[in-house]
Design a protein around this motif. Structure first.
Motif, PDB file in Angstrom:
ATOM      1  N   GLN A   1       2.386 -12.500 -40.110  1.00  0.00           N
ATOM      2  CA  GLN A   1       3.463 -11.984 -39.272  1.00  0.00           C
ATOM      3  C   GLN A   1       4.749 -11.862 -40.049  1.00  0.00           C
ATOM      4  O   GLN A   1       5.620 -11.102 -39.720  1.00  0.00           O
ATOM      5  N   ALA A   2       4.838 -12.644 -41.097  1.00  0.00           N
ATOM      6  CA  ALA A   2       6.095 -12.591 -41.854  1.00  0.00           C
ATOM      7  C   ALA A   2       6.251 -11.263 -42.546  1.00  0.00           C
ATOM      8  O   ALA A   2       7.343 -10.858 -42.868  1.00  0.00           O
TER       9      ALA A   2
ATOM     10  N   LEU B   1      14.501 -16.163 -43.916  1.00  0.00           N
ATOM     11  CA  LEU B   1      14.729 -16.224 -42.472  1.00  0.00           C
ATOM     12  C   LEU B   1      13.625 -17.013 -41.791  1.00  0.00           C
ATOM     13  O   LEU B   1      13.863 -17.790 -40.860  1.00  0.00           O
ATOM     14  N   HIS B   2      12.395 -16.805 -42.281  1.00  0.00           N
ATOM     15  CA  HIS B   2      11.256 -17.539 -41.747  1.00  0.00           C
ATOM     16  C   HIS B   2      11.471 -19.038 -41.926  1.00  0.00           C
ATOM     17  O   HIS B   2      11.300 -19.841 -41.001  1.00  0.00           O
ATOM     18  N   LYS B   3      11.886 -19.407 -43.167  1.00  0.00           N
ATOM     19  CA  LYS B   3      12.122 -20.826 -43.440  1.00  0.00           C
ATOM     20  C   LYS B   3      13.256 -21.365 -42.581  1.00  0.00           C
ATOM     21  O   LYS B   3      13.199 -22.476 -42.053  1.00  0.00           O
ATOM     22  N   VAL B   4      14.321 -20.576 -42.427  1.00  0.00           N
ATOM     23  CA  VAL B   4      15.454 -21.021 -41.615  1.00  0.00           C
ATOM     24  C   VAL B   4      15.015 -21.260 -40.188  1.00  0.00           C
ATOM     25  O   VAL B   4      15.360 -22.269 -39.562  1.00  0.00           O
TER      26      VAL B   4
ATOM     27  N   ARG C   1       9.539 -19.628 -32.002  1.00  0.00           N
ATOM     28  CA  ARG C   1       8.819 -18.536 -32.643  1.00  0.00           C
ATOM     29  C   ARG C   1       9.417 -18.326 -34.025  1.00  0.00           C
ATOM     30  O   ARG C   1      10.569 -17.924 -34.152  1.00  0.00           O
ATOM     31  N   THR C   2       8.613 -18.633 -35.043  1.00  0.00           N
ATOM     32  CA  THR C   2       9.168 -18.543 -36.397  1.00  0.00           C
ATOM     33  C   THR C   2       8.877 -17.216 -37.069  1.00  0.00           C
ATOM     34  O   THR C   2       9.132 -17.045 -38.246  1.00  0.00           O
ATOM     35  N   GLU C   3       8.333 -16.240 -36.318  1.00  0.00           N
ATOM     36  CA  GLU C   3       8.095 -14.956 -36.988  1.00  0.00           C
ATOM     37  C   GLU C   3       9.411 -14.200 -37.052  1.00  0.00           C
ATOM     38  O   GLU C   3      10.253 -14.308 -36.166  1.00  0.00           O
ATOM     39  N   VAL C   4       9.547 -13.446 -38.111  1.00  0.00           N
ATOM     40  CA  VAL C   4      10.761 -12.667 -38.299  1.00  0.00           C
ATOM     41  C   VAL C   4      10.533 -11.278 -37.721  1.00  0.00           C
ATOM     42  O   VAL C   4       9.692 -10.545 -38.190  1.00  0.00           O
ATOM     43  N   SER C   5      11.287 -10.953 -36.686  1.00  0.00           N
ATOM     44  CA  SER C   5      11.068  -9.645 -36.061  1.00  0.00           C
ATOM     45  C   SER C   5      11.893  -8.588 -36.767  1.00  0.00           C
ATOM     46  O   SER C   5      12.766  -8.866 -37.578  1.00  0.00           O
TER      47      SER C   5
END
Lengths: 400, 364
Positions: A280-281, B140-143, B151-155
C-alpha cells in the motif's frame, strides 16, 4: 543497489557533466566575441559622451529612459492580440519576456494563470501528440500495404524517423515564413523557431515585434499563433514517441518491485491461498497485476509450498521462454498485443485438483488475484499489466 | 467516438478557452498601465532630447548604443560561471535571454546542445522526482506509524498535500534568499522564483546580474545554481506525482483498445471443438497463450462481453450531447474572440438567421 537508484544517480551525474562540458564550450565560443563587442561599445559610449558633452549621470539617465522604452518600441503589447501572445508564452512556458506584467496584479494573475495553464497545456500537447502518432502509424501501415511490402507492421524505427523528419520540416517551414515576414536571415529564423518550439524562448528574436504587426497584420498574427501551437504539437508528438517512456521508467520499476515483494511475502503461506496485498505504501493509480505473473523462486518450507514453488518455477520457465519470443517479435506485433496471462492451465488445474478456492481480496487499488469472477476484459487487462511489467523486466534485463 | 479522440478534442477546446480568458484578463490588467507609462516615458524622452539638443538621428544613435550595451551591463556573461548559468537556462528550457549566443557558431552549438540536453534533463528530473516521492512516502509511512495512527497507509491526498507544501516552501525559501541578495522586494523575488521554477523564464528579473556577481560572489553563484536545480526537482516531483499519469492516458487507452480488438478477433476466430470443450470446463480460469506472428495467436478462451444494444443506444445519445456541448463552446469562443478583436464577421447574424430557418423548417 536498487535499479532505480542507480539509474537516478547515473542521470544526475550525466546532467552535471553535460552542463560543465556545455559551459566550457560556450565559454570558448562566446567569450572572446563578448570582450571585443564590449570594448567597442565602451569606445562608442565614450565618443558619444564627448560629442554631446554629457556627464555620466546624464548618460545613465538617458540609458534608463531608453531601456524602459524598449518594450514599447515594438508597439502596444497588451491589447488583446498582444495579451493572447503573452498568454501563449506563459502556458507553453516559452516565456520570451518581450512583454512582462508590470503591475503587481498582473504578476499575481500571471502566477495563478501559469499554475493551472501549464499542466493543462502539457496534457493537451501530449494528448494531441499521441493522436498524431497513432494517425501517422495508421497511414504508414496503409502505405506499406499499398506498396505491397512483405512486412506491413510499423516499427519504432519507422516512427522515429518520420517524427524526426516532421520536426525538421516544421522548423524549416517556420524559418522560411519568419525570415520573409520579419526580415531575418534564414538561419536566424530557424534559430528562432528552434528556440521557440523547444520552449526555451530566449527573447533575443521575437516574432510580431516589428512594424506594429500585432495590431495591423491580423493574418500574420494568426499564422504565428497557429504555427507556434502546431509546432509544439509536432514536437510534443516526437517527445511522446521517444522520451515519455523513459520518464515513467522509475515508477514502473517501483511497481514491479512492489509486486515481487508482495509475492515473496506470501510464498511461504499455506498453498492455494494467494493474497494480493500490493504494498500500500507504493500506491499507484493503475491496478497492479499480481498473482503468478511475476513468480520468482519462493522461500518457505512445507510440501504445499514446495509444490507451489515447482508450479511457479514451471510457469516462470514457460513464461521466460514466451517472453523471449515475445520480445523478439514485439516489433512485429504492433497491432495485436499478445496476451500472456500469467496463470496457465497447469497451475489452475493444480489448484482445481487441490480443491483450494482462491480468495478474492479485491483491494482498493484494484489488485485482482482471483481466477473466479473474471470478466473478459478485466483479467485480460490484469494479465497485460503484469505482462507489461514482465516485458519491461525483460527489456530492462537486456538494456542494462 | 473513441475516448482518446474525445479527450483530445476537449483538451484542445479547453486550452483555447483558457488562452482567450487569460488574454482578456491580461488586457484588462495591463493595457491601462502600459499606455500611461508609455506616455510618461515619451514625455521624458522628448524633454531630454530638448535639454541636450539631440536631433532624431542623434537620439537613434544613442538608443542603438544603449540597447546593444544592455547585456554587458550585468558584467561578463560568458566566462565559465556565466556560461554554466546559460547552459542551465538552455537545458532546463528556462531561457531568460539575459545572455544569448551572439556568434552564429554559438547559436548552432546551442541548438545541438538543446536537442540532447532537454530530453536528458526531463528524464533526470522525473527520475529524481520519483525517487523523492518514494522517499517522502516512506517517511510519511514511518511518521504515521510513530504517531500511532490507525491507518498507516499513505494516501494520494497525503502525497499531494505534502508535495504542494514543499513547492510553496521552496518558492518561499528562494524568495527570501533572492530578495536579500538581489535587493528585490519579497513579492518580486517570489515572482522570480515562480517564473524560474516553472521554466517560463521571462528574463524581467534575473539573478546574478548585479555588477560582476557572477565572477566575484562564488558562494552566492553556487547557491543560485543549486537552488534552481533543486527547485526544479521539487516541482518535477510534484508533476511526477500529479500530472505524469495524465500524459500517458491516451497511450494506455490505445493499448487497451488494441487488446479488446485482438480479443474480439480471437473470439470470433478459431473456436475449434476441443477448445470450446475446454472453455466450458474452465470458463472462469484464464489461460496461457503463446505469442505468435500477427494474426495467428491463440484463441482467447475468455468470453468477451457481448455487444449490448441498450448500451450502444445510451452511448450514442451521450455522444450526441457531447458534440452539442463542444459546438456550443466553439461558438462561444468564436464570438468572444470577435468581440475582443472588435471585428464583425457577421457570425451572429448568420447564427440567428440559421436558427430562424431551422425553426421554420421544423414547424413545416
Amino acid at each position: 543497489m536498487k535499479r532505480q537508484n542507480v539509474r537516478t544517480l547515473a542521470l544526475i551525474i550525466c546532467t552535471f557533466t553535460y552542463l560543465i562540458v556545455g559551459a566550457a564550450i560556450f565559454d570558448a565560443l562566446e567569450s572572446r566575441e563578448e570582450t571585443t563587442k564590449r570594448n567597442e561599445l565602451d569606445q562608442k559610449k565614450a565618443k558619444l559622451l564627448k560629442t554631446f558633452n554629457l556627464s555620466t549621470e546624464d548618460f545613465d539617465e538617458l540609458e534608463k529612459v531608453v531601456l524602459e522604452l524598449k518594450p514599447h518600441k515594438a508597439g502596444v503589447q497588451w491589447k488583446f492580440a498582444g495579451s493572447f501572445y503573452f498568454a501563449i508564452t506563459v502556458i507553453t512556458t516559452i516565456g520570451y519576456g518581450h512583454a512582462a506584467p508590470s503591475t503587481n496584479g498582473g504578476k499575481v494573475f500571471c502566477m495563478l494563470y501559469a499554475l493551472l495553464g501549464i499542466p493543462l497545456t502539457l496534457v493537451m500537447f501530449q494528448s494531441v501528440g499521441e493522436r498524431i502518432n497513432t494517425f501517422v502509424r495508421y497511414l504508414l501501415h496503409r502505405l506499406k500495404k499499398c506498396l505491397g511490402m512483405r512486412r506491413t507492421e510499423v516499427s519504432m524505427v519507422n516512427m522515429v524517423i518520420i517524427g524526426f523528419i516532421s520536426c525538421m520540416s516544421t522548423l524549416c517551414v517556420g524559418a522560411v515564413a519568419f525570415s520573409y515576414f520579419e526580415g531575418w536571415s534564414f538561419f536566424h529564423a530557424y534559430y528562432y523557431c528552434f528556440i521557440t518550439l523547444t520552449t526555451i524562448g530566449f527573447g533575443d528574436y521575437v516574432a510580431l515585434q516589428s512594424k506594429q504587426a500585432l495590431q495591423t497584420k491580423p493574418e500574420y498574427v494568426a499564422f504565428s499563433f497557429i504555427y507556434i501551437l502546431t509546432g509544439l504539437a509536432v514536437i510534443g508528438a516526437f517527445l511522446n514517441l521517444a522520451v515519455l517512456r523513459f520518464m515513467t521508467m522509475n515508477a514502473e520499476d517501483e511497481k514491479r518491485d512492489a509486486e515481487q515483494r508482495a509475492l515473496l511475502a506470501h510464498n511461504g503461506q499455506a498453498g492455494g491461498h494467494i493474497h494480493c496485498s500490493a504494498d500500500q505504501a507504493s500506491s499507484s493509480s493503475t491496478p497492479s497485476g499480481c498473482g503468478g505473473g511475476n513468480a520468482v523462486g519462493g522461500s518457505g518450507g512445507g510440501a504445499a509450498s514446495r509444490s507451489l514453488r515447482n508450479v511457479y518455477a514451471e510457469v516462470l520457465h514457460f513464461q521466460s521462454m514466451c517472453s523471449c519470443l515475445w520480445y523478439k517479435s514485439r516489433e512485429k506485433l504492433q497491432y495485436s498485443i499478445p496476451m500472456i496471462i500469467p496463470r496457465d492451465l497447469s497451475s489452475s488445474d493444480t489448484y482445481m485438483e487441490q480443491g483450494e478456492a482462491f480468495s478474492n481480496p479485491l483491494h482498493s487499488n484494484g489488485c485482482v488475484c482471483s481466477l473466479q469472477h473474471n470478466s473478459g476484459i478485466s483479467s485480460v487487462s490484469t494479465g497485460l499489466h503484469s505482462i507489461n511489467n514482465y516485458r519491461r523486466l525483460n527489456k530492462r534485463r537486456s538494456s542494462i | 467516438m473513441k475516448k482518446q479522440n474525445v479527450r483530445t478534442l476537449s483538451l484542445i477546446l479547453c486550452m483555447f478557452s483558457y488562452l482567450l480568458v487569460g488574454a482578456a484578463v491580461f488586457d484588462a490588467l495591463e493595457s491601462e498601465t502600459e499606455s500611461s507609462r508609455r506616455r510618461i516615458l515619451e514625455l521624458k524622452r522628448n524633454e531630454m532630447k530638448k535639454k541636450y539638443r539631440f536631433s532624431e538621428h542623434d537620439y537613434r544613435e544613442i538608443e542603438r548604443v544603449v540597447l546593444q550595451a544592455e547585456p554587458h551591463r550585468a558584467g561578463r556573461q560568458w566566462k565559465f560561471a556565466g556560461s554554466f548559468y546559460f547552459a542551465i537556462t538552455v537545458i532546463t528550457t528556462i531561457g531568460y535571454g539575459h545572455a544569448a549566443p551572439g556568434t552564429d557558431a554559438g547559436k548552432v552549438f546551442c541548438m545541438f546542445y538543446a536537442v540532447l540536453g532537454i530530453p536528458l534533463t526531463l528524464v533526470m528530473f522525473q527520475s529524481l522526482g520519483e525517487r523523492m516521492n518514494t522517499f517522502v512516502r516512506y517517511l510519511l509511512h514511518k511518521v504515521k506509524q510513530c504517531l500511532g495512527c490507525r491507518r498507516t497507509e499513505v494516501s494520494m491526498e497525503n502525497m499531494v498535500l505534502v508535495g504542494f507544501l514543499s513547492c510553496i516552501g521552496t518558492l518561499c525559501v528562494g524568495a527570501a534568499a533572492f530578495s536579500h541578495f538581489e535587493g528585490w522586494s519579497f513579492f518580486h523575488a517570489y515572482y522570480y522564483c515562480f517564473i524560474t521554477l516553472t521554466t517560463i523564464g521571462f528574463g524581467d528579473f534575473v539573478a546574478l546580474q548585479k555588477k560582476e556577481d557572477l565572477q566575484e560572489k562564488t558562494p552566492y553563484v553556487a547557491f543560485s545554481f543549486m537552488y534552481i536545480l533543486v527547485g526544479l526537482t521539487v516541482i518535477g516531483a510534484f508533476l511526477n506525482l500529479v500530472v505524469l499519469r495524465f500524459l500517458t492516458m491516451n497511450t494506455e487507452d490505445e493499448r487497451r483498445d488494441a487488446q479488446e480488438r485482438a480479443s474480439l478477433k480471437r473470439d470470433r476466430g478459431f473456436l475449434s471443438r476441443g477448445l470450446r470443450r475446454e472453455r466450458n470446463r474452465s470458463r472462469s480460469h484464464s489461460t496461457l497463450f503463446l505469442p505468435m506472428e500477427e494474426g495467428t495467436s491463440c484463441t482467447n478462451l475468455i468470453a468477451s462481453p457481448a455487444e449490448d444494444p441498450e448500451r450502444q443506444r445510451r452511448t450514442g445519445a451521450r455522444e450526441g450531447n457531447m458534440w452539442r456541448v463542444m459546438l456550443f463552446f466553439v461558438m462561444v469562443i468564436y464570438l468572444f474572440t470577435e468581440s475582443q478583436l472588435k471585428i464583425n464577421t457577421g457570425s451572429i447574424y448568420m447564427i440567428c438567421t440559421s436558427r430562424e430557418c431551422f425553426e421554420m423548417w421544423r414547424l413545416k
